[in-house]
Design an enzyme around this catalytic site. Sequence first.
Site, PDB file in Angstrom:
ATOM      1  N   HIS A   1      -1.617   0.794  -5.769  1.00  0.00           N
ATOM      2  CA  HIS A   1      -2.347  -0.288  -5.101  1.00  0.00           C
ATOM      3  C   HIS A   1      -3.062  -1.110  -6.169  1.00  0.00           C
ATOM      4  O   HIS A   1      -4.244  -0.898  -6.467  1.00  0.00           O
ATOM      5  CB  HIS A   1      -3.349   0.325  -4.111  1.00  0.00           C
ATOM      6  CG  HIS A   1      -4.122  -0.682  -3.322  1.00  0.00           C
ATOM      7  ND1 HIS A   1      -3.737  -1.127  -2.072  1.00  0.00           N
ATOM      8  CD2 HIS A   1      -5.279  -1.344  -3.596  1.00  0.00           C
ATOM      9  CE1 HIS A   1      -4.618  -2.005  -1.617  1.00  0.00           C
ATOM     10  NE2 HIS A   1      -5.562  -2.155  -2.533  1.00  0.00           N
TER      11      HIS A   1
ATOM     12  N   ASP B   1       2.263   8.428  -1.619  1.00  0.00           N
ATOM     13  CA  ASP B   1       2.533   7.357  -2.584  1.00  0.00           C
ATOM     14  C   ASP B   1       2.804   6.071  -1.819  1.00  0.00           C
ATOM     15  O   ASP B   1       3.944   5.752  -1.486  1.00  0.00           O
ATOM     16  CB  ASP B   1       3.725   7.743  -3.466  1.00  0.00           C
ATOM     17  CG  ASP B   1       3.857   6.832  -4.684  1.00  0.00           C
ATOM     18  OD1 ASP B   1       2.960   5.982  -4.893  1.00  0.00           O
ATOM     19  OD2 ASP B   1       4.848   6.970  -5.425  1.00  0.00           O
TER      20      ASP B   1
ATOM     21  N   GLU C   1      -5.017   3.822  -5.278  1.00  0.00           N
ATOM     22  CA  GLU C   1      -5.727   2.781  -6.017  1.00  0.00           C
ATOM     23  C   GLU C   1      -6.358   3.329  -7.299  1.00  0.00           C
ATOM     24  O   GLU C   1      -7.117   4.298  -7.263  1.00  0.00           O
ATOM     25  CB  GLU C   1      -6.824   2.159  -5.153  1.00  0.00           C
ATOM     26  CG  GLU C   1      -7.528   1.002  -5.843  1.00  0.00           C
ATOM     27  CD  GLU C   1      -8.590   0.364  -4.966  1.00  0.00           C
ATOM     28  OE1 GLU C   1      -8.781  -0.857  -5.087  1.00  0.00           O
ATOM     29  OE2 GLU C   1      -9.219   1.071  -4.169  1.00  0.00           O
TER      30      GLU C   1
END
Length: 366
Positions: free
Chosen positions: A260, A308, A317
Amino acid sequence: MDYPRPVARISTGSDLAAEMAAALAAASIVFKDNAAYSKKLVSGAKALFQLSRDRRGRYSASVPDAATFYNSTGYYDEFLWGGAWMYYATGNISYLQLVTTLGIGKWAGAYGGGPYYGVFDWDNKLAGAQVLLTRLRLLQYPGYPYDEVLKNFNNQTNIVMCSYLPVYKRFLRTPGGLSVFNRGNPAPLQYTVNAAFLASLYADYLAAGDIPGWYCGPTFYLVQTLRDFAKSQIDYVLGKNPMKMSYLVGFGNKYPRYVHHRAASFPRNGHRYGCTEGWRFRDSKSSNPNTIVGAMVGGPDLKDHFLDSRTNYNYSEPTIAGNAGLVAALVSLSGNNKTGIDAATIFSQLPPMFPSPPPPAAPWVP
């Protein structure tokens, strides 16, 4: 990023200013061989720390947008953290007097416990500050009138190190061996690597002081226990876990592919993408077109499971705060443990704690 990134101007921000002062003060020691630059860093640190003391308040109280993601819970821990680094950088005894004032430690929570006691993170520097000031006591021993508070910090550091050990079950632990310091909340790895760093660093402090270990109640633990704990946690991050996955992107054969992060998910195709054009890349079923090498993701859940997925930032993130602790832990665990730390340079600006002995008397002449 060529779109507007507004800067908030605030009149109070003790936590933020003291943290910035700590960073500049620490850097001044690192760059001490460049005298002009080091002096400039110290000058900035002094101004910022004075600002933190003069204009009391949490930075996030003035910046509601920041409070949504990085809300500050207080600033007395930054007074300890910043004050300790200011003393090391300047040798000015007033900073040592400040951080050894009973009230500062009390308001920072140094003697209060609580579910997050011992957790070192971007919001709470208390555990790090106590370790840093324990270094002063173990390797310099400034004595009276500072030792009463420094001894308390030393004792609290020992308690924190005991709490890190799995045998005491102070913090949650996954079946695969990850110690979870944020009480089961998402993205645990940044807190884990910070704890690993402090444990490894404290082991070096003890070794530098020729101290073989520390007590947890009646049980004595050797310094190596701290290193073993730290290594086990970093090994987990690097792939020794039930998922057989490295949570450090680009390291090992299996690592997150749906991170992310804008730089990882936007294709490099010569097109100029605007601020709001990233949603389709975030939601794409394709893996990231770019490998953001060295980024540590948020990490698994309490059952060691990792999703994932770019759309679930709790897992995928990376953050600067997380990577900072990881780099510190990796550096601390690397190399020869017998060499340990440079015990002297950090104290190079400190004045002698005790007056120099007088010169010898002239030879007696009958």
